[in-house]
Design a protein around this motif. Sequence first.
Motif: not given
Length: 669
Positions: A133-136, A143-145, A147, A166, A168-169, A173
Motif C-alpha cells: 500500500e502507498p504511503l500518504k 498530497y502524494y502517494q 510507493y 512519488w 501527485n494525488r 484529494k
Amino acid sequence: MFKKIEAYVKENLIEVIFELALVIMLMILNIIIGFIALVIFVSLHIRFLQDFEDQTTLMQKNFENIEETIDSLTKQAVFKMPFPMVIINQDGEINWYNSKFIKMLEIDGEPEDNILDAISSINLNEILSAGDEPLKILYRDNYYQVYVNKVKSKDSKDREMLLLYWINRTDLKEAKDTIDKEKIATILLYIDNLDEVKSSVEDSARATITGNVETEIINYFNAYEATVRKYDDDRYLIIANNENLQKIIQKKFDILDRVRDLKVQSIIPLTLSISATTDGETPLKQYEIARNTMDIALGRGGDQAVLRRGHNYEYFGGKSKAVEKTTKVKARVVGGALRSLIDDASNVVIMPHKNADMDAIGSAIGVVKLVRMRGKTAYIALNSVNMSIRNIMARLKEEESLNGVVRTEAELSSLIDDKTLLIVVDHHKKSISEAPDLVDQIRDRVVIDHHRRSGEFIESTELVFLEPYASSTAELVTELFTYMTDNVVLSKFEAEALLAGITVDTKNFTVQTGVRTFEAASMLRRFGADPEVVKKYFKEDYMVIKNRADIVRQSEIFMDDTIIGILEDKVDNSILIAAQAADEMLSINGMKASFVAVKISNNETHVSARSLGEISVQLIMEKLGGGGHLNQAATRIDLSVDLAVEELKRKIKEYKDEEKESKKEEGVK
C-alpha cells in the motif's frame, strides 16, 4: 574447451551413447571396420562440436544484445518517468534521483544528502516498514502517494536500497474533500416536552411559546444554509451539507442551550433531542439511520444531540436530568404490547445484569409476577448471588410459590425453545447481561430499563420500555401491573422486593424521585410492603462497612469539588462497596461528585461515580467506556487501580475544561 565439450555431450547425450555403442560392437565383430567407424564417429562429432560452438556464441550475442536493449529501455524509462523518483538507503541518504524529483522539491541545484533534511514531513520508519500500500505524504500543500520498492544492495546482503515513486494525488484529494463537504447530512430534531410546557401556562401564551421555539430553530439552521421542514407539532427534519454540519458540531449543537434558555412563562425549560448523520448510501437509508440514532437520544433522556459516524456515536449535551412524564400513555401502550408477547410465548426468561443489585432482582421478581398473571412460566437467570442481594435471595427461598424460579445459565439452556421470550431488566447492554450467550439464543426480546441509552444496545428487540426519568426499573415494572390485568394482586414479598428496588436506586427516596415514584411506592404499600422489612434486606457485613470506611479515609479531593477514593486490595463485593462509598463521600461538604476505583484483577479496575447533578458523571464515565445517569454512573477499565485513577483524573479535567469553554462561549453570546 572442456566446458564446451561437456555442454555438447549433455546436449546430445543419447545420440553419442548410441553411436559409441555401435562403434564398439563393430570393433568386436571386425577390428578394421570398427576402426573406420571410430574415425568417422570422431570426425563427425568434431564437425558437430564446431557448429554447436558457433550456435552457442550466436545465441549468447543475441541474449547480450537483448539484455543491453532491455537495460537501455529500462534506463530510458526510469529517466523519463513522468513522476518524481529517488533512491535512498536505510539511513535515508539519497543515492540517486531524477529531474522530476528536483522539480517537486522546487530547488535549484542538488538536494540535501538525506531525505529527512530534504522533506521534513517524511517518516523514515514508515518508509522502511512500507508494504504494497502507498504511503500518504503531504509536501508543499500537495498530497502524494509514495510507493516504496525495496532492492537488496550489491555491496551488502543485509542492506536494502529503497526506490520511492512519488505520485501527485492533490486533484483527487481536493475532489474527495469537495465531495465530503457537499455530502448530504440528515438531522432530526424533536422538542422533548412541548406539551408539558404548554400545559403549564395560560392558553394565551401557548401560541407564543410554539412560535418562539419554531423561529429559534429555523433561524439557527438557516444560518448554516440548511433546509428546515416541520412535519409535526414538535418534530423537524433538517437537511444540510456535511461542511455546515461540522460547523454545528464545532459549536457542540449550541441550539440545545439556546432553546433551553428561551424565556417562556413556565418553570419547565424547553429541551431538544437531536440526531445527525451523513451515513447511508441513499437518502432513505440515511433517514432510517437518523431515526435509529434519535431512539438513542430519547433513550438517554433527551436534552442532547447524538451524532453517528460509521458505527460510532458522539454525544453532545445531556447535562440536565430527564424530565418526568406527567402522563402514563407509554406505560399503557407498553403494557398492552408486553401482554401480547407474553401470551404468545411458551415460557419467559428474565435477565438481570451481572452483579445484580436490588433494583435488578426486585424488578425481575416483579416481572415474574407479571408473567404468571398471564398464566405462563417464568425463570430468572442468575448464576451467583452477591452480597448486595444475599438477604433478599435468602427470603425468596422461603417463598414456596417461587421455588424453582431462579435458574443458572446451564439449566436454562435446556428449557428455552423457539417461542421463549427474553425480558431484560435494569440494563440494555448484552455485554453486561448475566448470561450473554442466552441473549443470542433467544429470538424474541424485551428491554425494561431506566438507564440512559448508550451506543451498545441489545439488537432485534420486540419491545423497549426505557425511561431515564424513572427512579428505577422497579418503578417501571410496578406501573405495568395496572395494564396487564384488571385484578392486580401482589404478595407481601413481591411488593417488598419491588419497593426495595425503588429504595436502593433513590437512596431512600432522596435522589431521582418524582410524583410517579411515590405513586408506585404507594401502590406497593397498599399490597403490604413493609419499609421496616425492606430495610433488613440492606443489612451489611462488618467487612463491607470496614472496607467502605477505608475508602473514605484514604480518599483525596481533586480539583476542589470532586473526591476520589480507592480500594487497592481485591475483596469480595468490591463493586457494591465502591457504589456505597461513592454515595457516602458525596455527603461531604463542598463535593459535587465522587468517584471510587476498586480492584477487580491486576489489570482491571471498576469505577463507581456519583454526583449531585451539577457535574455529569455519565459523560465522564462515557469517556472511559462506561455510562449510566447524569448523577450515577460506572465503568470498567483494563488498567491497574493506580493507572486507572490517573486516567480518571485526566477525563475529569478534560470534562471540566470542556465545561469552562462552553460557559465562556455562552458568555460571549
